[in-house]
Structure formats: C-alpha cells, structure tokens
Design a protein around this motif. Structure first.
Motif, short mmCIF file in Angstrom:
data_model
loop_
_atom_site.label_atom_id
_atom_site.label_comp_id
_atom_site.label_asym_id
_atom_site.label_seq_id
_atom_site.Cartn_x
_atom_site.Cartn_y
_atom_site.Cartn_z
N MET A 157 0.84 -1.20 0.00
CA MET A 157 0.00 0.00 0.00
C MET A 157 0.88 1.24 0.00
O MET A 157 1.97 1.25 0.58
CB MET A 157 -0.92 0.01 1.22
CG MET A 157 -1.92 1.15 1.20
SD MET A 157 -3.16 1.02 2.50
CE MET A 157 -4.06 2.56 2.22
N LEU A 158 0.38 2.27 -0.67
CA LEU A 158 1.08 3.55 -0.70
C LEU A 158 0.66 4.38 0.51
O LEU A 158 -0.49 4.79 0.62
CB LEU A 158 0.74 4.30 -1.99
CG LEU A 158 1.32 3.74 -3.29
CD1 LEU A 158 0.71 4.45 -4.49
CD2 LEU A 158 2.84 3.90 -3.31
N ILE A 159 1.60 4.61 1.40
CA ILE A 159 1.35 5.44 2.59
C ILE A 159 2.61 6.24 2.89
O ILE A 159 3.70 5.68 2.98
CB ILE A 159 0.99 4.58 3.82
CG1 ILE A 159 -0.29 3.79 3.59
CG2 ILE A 159 0.83 5.47 5.06
CD1 ILE A 159 -0.69 2.90 4.76
N HIS A 176 5.37 -0.21 -5.55
CA HIS A 176 4.03 -0.64 -5.17
C HIS A 176 3.36 -1.43 -6.30
O HIS A 176 2.75 -2.48 -6.06
CB HIS A 176 3.18 0.58 -4.81
CG HIS A 176 1.73 0.28 -4.61
ND1 HIS A 176 1.26 -0.51 -3.58
CD2 HIS A 176 0.63 0.66 -5.32
CE1 HIS A 176 -0.05 -0.59 -3.65
NE2 HIS A 176 -0.46 0.10 -4.70
N GLN A 201 -5.53 5.57 -0.63
CA GLN A 201 -4.19 6.09 -0.91
C GLN A 201 -4.20 7.57 -1.29
O GLN A 201 -3.20 8.26 -1.14
CB GLN A 201 -3.53 5.24 -2.01
CG GLN A 201 -3.11 3.88 -1.50
CD GLN A 201 -2.76 2.89 -2.60
OE1 GLN A 201 -2.23 1.83 -2.33
NE2 GLN A 201 -3.05 3.23 -3.84
N THR A 228 -3.81 8.81 2.23
CA THR A 228 -2.61 8.42 2.98
C THR A 228 -1.32 8.95 2.35
O THR A 228 -0.27 8.91 3.00
CB THR A 228 -2.52 6.88 3.07
OG1 THR A 228 -2.53 6.32 1.74
CG2 THR A 228 -3.69 6.32 3.86
#
Length: 263
Positions: free
Chosen positions: A33-35, A119, A162, A165
């Motif tokens: 996940m992109l965070i 990702h 995302q 985030t």
C-alpha cells in the motif's frame, strides 16, 4: 472508523475506510500500500461523528436570526490525538499479531512504501498473481471463483484510501470542539464527543482490530488460540518460502555469472 463507545467499543459494519485495511492486511490479502508514514492520520470514531451531527443542529435551536456567516464544522480528530501513519501502522501490526484473524491467505507482513513503481510491482506479484492462481485452482476443482473479484474490490478501495494516505491534511476543528463546552452533563453523557477521552490511542486501535475480527469477520474470541497457532505456522511457511526463493535466485545468478566468466 469503528466506534469508540456506542453501541459497543469497536463496533463496525463496513469494510470501508481504515477497517478494510486492517482486515485485508490481517488476512494477508493486502500485501502492499502507498502510505507516507510521515503524515498525520485522520481517523474519527463513527459514534463521535454521529453524536456531532446530532449536537450541531441543537446549537441553533434558540437562535432568532441566522448567523451572518455559514458555520462550518469539521468533524475531525483533535490535533493532540493525531499520530503519524507510521506509528499507527506499527501499533496496528503489534496488536494484530496479538489478535490475529483466522485462516488468512498469507502471513500479515505487507509492504508500506511511497514509491509507486515498487508498489505496482508488489501488487502484480503479491495481489494479482496469487488471485489468478487461486481462481485457476478453484476452476480445476469445480469450485466458485472469488479471489480476482475480491482483488478488484481491494484495488478500488486502496485507490480511494491512498489518495488520503499519500497527502497531508489539515482541518481546523475548533468549532466542533467548542460544542463540548456548551453541553450540560446529561447531554455530554448521551452524546459523547469528548476529544480528551479516557482511553488511549493503543486502546482504541485494539478495539478496532477486535471489532473488525468479531463484527465483520464473525470470528469468536474463543477462536483466538487457534488463530495464533495458524499465525505461527504462516510465519514459518512465509520464512521458508522466502528463503527458498532468495536461495534459488542467488543460485541462478551465480550460475549465470559463472558461465559468463567461464568459471
């Protein structure tokens, strides 16, 4: 996000928002996940939001004239209660290992990154390929396929999450916080929206994990010993598979280099 107090701590009936991330990661389905872990998380319990919506109109019942300006109430978490996403994730992992979900797809140890290429590679390798493989095996066994459909839903949900985030968000909630000061003791008890509650952030995250497990996945607290055993077995399997893959890659690389150098 799941409730803080009402109807019970941790109550939730939807996979939307952070709860879906907790369940998906806990089941080993979400592997990447992109965070941006430096940004502050913005999460507010559903009962706080509902109580706020009930209290806001009450403030205007005694007014004879409309306010000159349209009042804006941002129902957000108090600034001093916000934590960086990195802290929230680390805390959630620790609590998730203590309250694991049953029968996960894989060991819950996903990747958090801000690199979109990294990702996308992870999503292809650890989201889509396993989903198609499992559905292919189900097809051979004459069973109903579902993993690709689930991954489609996860992809849509991740795209929405995302967006938040990966960005820093700043909302002033002074107007919302001020509502607490004008309420009497009875109203405060009936419409709790105290931004300085007794429970700590770890306590709330624990209730979110337990609530997602109990109210969404319908997993009884009695199943925790079995789930913890499954988690240990998944951990061993995960490490064995990674060791075999890395070892095979190193062996293949050594063979290629050896042939090139004529060793």
């Amino acid at each position: 996000s799941p409730s803080a107090y009402e109807p019970v701590p941790g109550w939730v009936d939807s996979l939307n928002g952070p709860t879906g991330l907790i369940v998906g990661a806990g089941k080993g389905v979400i592997r990447s996940m992109l965070i941006d872990t430096r940004h502050l998380s913005e999460v507010i319990p559903v009962d706080y939001a509902i109580n706020g919506l009930c209290v806001i109109p009450y403030q205007f019942t005694g007014l004879k004239e409309r306010p000159a300006e349209v009042p804006v109430y941002n129902i957000t978490c108090a600034d001093h209660r916000k934590m960086q996403w990195g802290e929230v994730i680390d805390m959630s992992k620790d609590i998730g290992y203590r309250y694991p979900f049953e029968a996960g797809l894989w060991y819950p140890d996903g990747c958090i990154t801000t690199n979109r290429l990294h990702h996308k590679i992870n999503v292809i390798l650890f989201h889509w390929l396993p989903a198609y493989f499992i559905d292919f095996m189900l097809l051979l066994l004459g069973q109903k396929r579902f993993m690709v459909r689930i991954q489609n839903r996860i992809s849509v949900g991740l795209e929405v999450l995302q967006f938040f985030t990966m960005r820093a968000w700043f909302f002033k909630s002074d107007a919302y916080s001020s509502l607490w000061n004008i309420m009497n003791d009875v109203d405060k008890k009936n419409f709790n929206m105290d931004m300085d509650p007794v429970e700590t952030v770890p306590m709330y995250i624990e209730s979110c994990v337990v609530g997602g497990r109990q109210y969404l996945m319908k997993e009884s607290p009695d199943s925790l010993p079995r789930a913890r055993l499954q988690l240990k077995l998944m951990y061993i399997l995960d490490r064995v598979c990674k060791t075999v893959i890395v070892g095979s890659l190193c062996y293949w690389t050594y063979g290629v280099v050896a042939r090139l150098l004529g060793i």
